[in-house]
Write a protein that holds these residues in place. Structure first.
Motif, PDB file in Angstrom:
ATOM      1  N   TRP A  91       0.819  -1.234   0.000  1.00 49.74           N
ATOM      2  CA  TRP A  91       0.000   0.000   0.000  1.00 49.74           C
ATOM      3  C   TRP A  91       0.851   1.281   0.000  1.00 49.74           C
ATOM      4  O   TRP A  91       0.667   2.132  -0.877  1.00 49.74           O
TER       5      TRP A  91
ATOM      6  N   SER B 142       2.669   1.786  -3.301  1.00 53.22           N
ATOM      7  CA  SER B 142       1.767   2.216  -4.367  1.00 53.22           C
ATOM      8  C   SER B 142       1.326   3.674  -4.182  1.00 53.22           C
ATOM      9  O   SER B 142       1.303   4.449  -5.136  1.00 53.22           O
ATOM     10  N   PHE B 143       1.012   4.043  -2.928  1.00 50.90           N
ATOM     11  CA  PHE B 143       0.466   5.377  -2.657  1.00 50.90           C
ATOM     12  C   PHE B 143       1.547   6.466  -2.723  1.00 50.90           C
ATOM     13  O   PHE B 143       1.385   7.488  -3.411  1.00 50.90           O
TER      14      PHE B 143
ATOM     15  N   GLN C 199      -0.297   6.734  -6.576  1.00 52.03           N
ATOM     16  CA  GLN C 199      -1.647   6.272  -6.891  1.00 52.03           C
ATOM     17  C   GLN C 199      -2.643   6.834  -5.871  1.00 52.03           C
ATOM     18  O   GLN C 199      -2.264   7.274  -4.794  1.00 52.03           O
TER      19      GLN C 199
ATOM     20  N   SER D   5      -4.603   2.391  -4.480  1.00 48.86           N
ATOM     21  CA  SER D   5      -3.527   1.798  -3.669  1.00 48.86           C
ATOM     22  C   SER D   5      -4.070   0.690  -2.781  1.00 48.86           C
ATOM     23  O   SER D   5      -3.424  -0.346  -2.592  1.00 48.86           O
TER      24      SER D   5
END
Length: 204
Positions: free
Chosen positions: A22, A25-26, A31, A36
């Motif tokens: 997470w 991705s974030f 994202q 995410s």
């Protein structure tokens, strides 16, 4: 394979994977929060599935079984479990005191065979007479005996039937002992071999 332990292993890998994915991705890829989260869940599921494949593969390799063989054995073990539970209930409904020790031994041996087969599925092939014949006969006879022996009024015919059933159950109990011996026969052979080796070492 211990399903609970397997679940713990998969979860202990999948959960941290999802947690790590997470923020990467974030923050790393910029994202959105929702995307995410979706990627995080997906990463956890992939990790869970991959771990499942690896652990199953190792288990089958360790026990020298194909997936088809293991599913076949697992199916028969699942069918045997409720039969053993029925046997347990029926055995302790019987009020015949002289046969109590034998009944306890029957239950102990039955559970031992099941437990050994579950821990090492390849032993199933040595226990096939138990799973495909002896267990079914034992459950049916024990349940019928428990029902008939609980009747308040008995006559000579019923007493004779109960006596013959007890005799048959005793014969089945002996077959169970033979079944258990077959299941652990390789262990006995291995132990005897180790004893011979140890004796030779002592003589030297």
């Amino acid at each position: 394979m211990n399903s609970f332990l397997s679940f713990i292993i998969r979860t202990s890998i999948a959960a941290p994977t999802a947690v790590i994915v997470w923020p990467i991705s974030f923050f790393g890829f910029g994202q959105t929060f929702l995307l995410s989260s979706a990627i995080s869940i997906g990463g956890g599921l992939v990790a869970y599935w991959t771990t499942s494949v690896i652990t199953n593969s190792r288990f089958l390799k360790k026990h020298q079984l194909s997936r088809k063989e293991y599913l076949y054995i697992k199916k028969n073990l699942e069918e045997a479990k409720p039969k053993i539970n029925r046997l347990n209930k029926a055995l302790f409904k019987i009020r015949h005191v002289p046969s109590l020790k034998e009944r306890v031994d029957v239950l102990r041996i039955t559970r031992k065979i099941y437990r050994l087969t579950k821990l090492e599925p390849k032993r199933f092939y040595k226990a096939e007479p138990f799973y495909f014949s002896h267990l079914d006969s034992l459950v049916e006879l024990t349940e019928k005996y428990a029902f008939l022996s609980s009747q308040p009024k008995k006559n000579l015919e019923l007493d004779r039937s109960l006596y013959e059933t007890r005799q048959t159950l005793s014969e089945l109990a002996q077959l169970l002992e033979e079944d258990l011996y077959k299941v652990i026969s390789d262990d006995i052979d291995h132990l005897n071999f180790e004893i011979d080796v140890a004796k030779k070492s002592i003589k030297k």
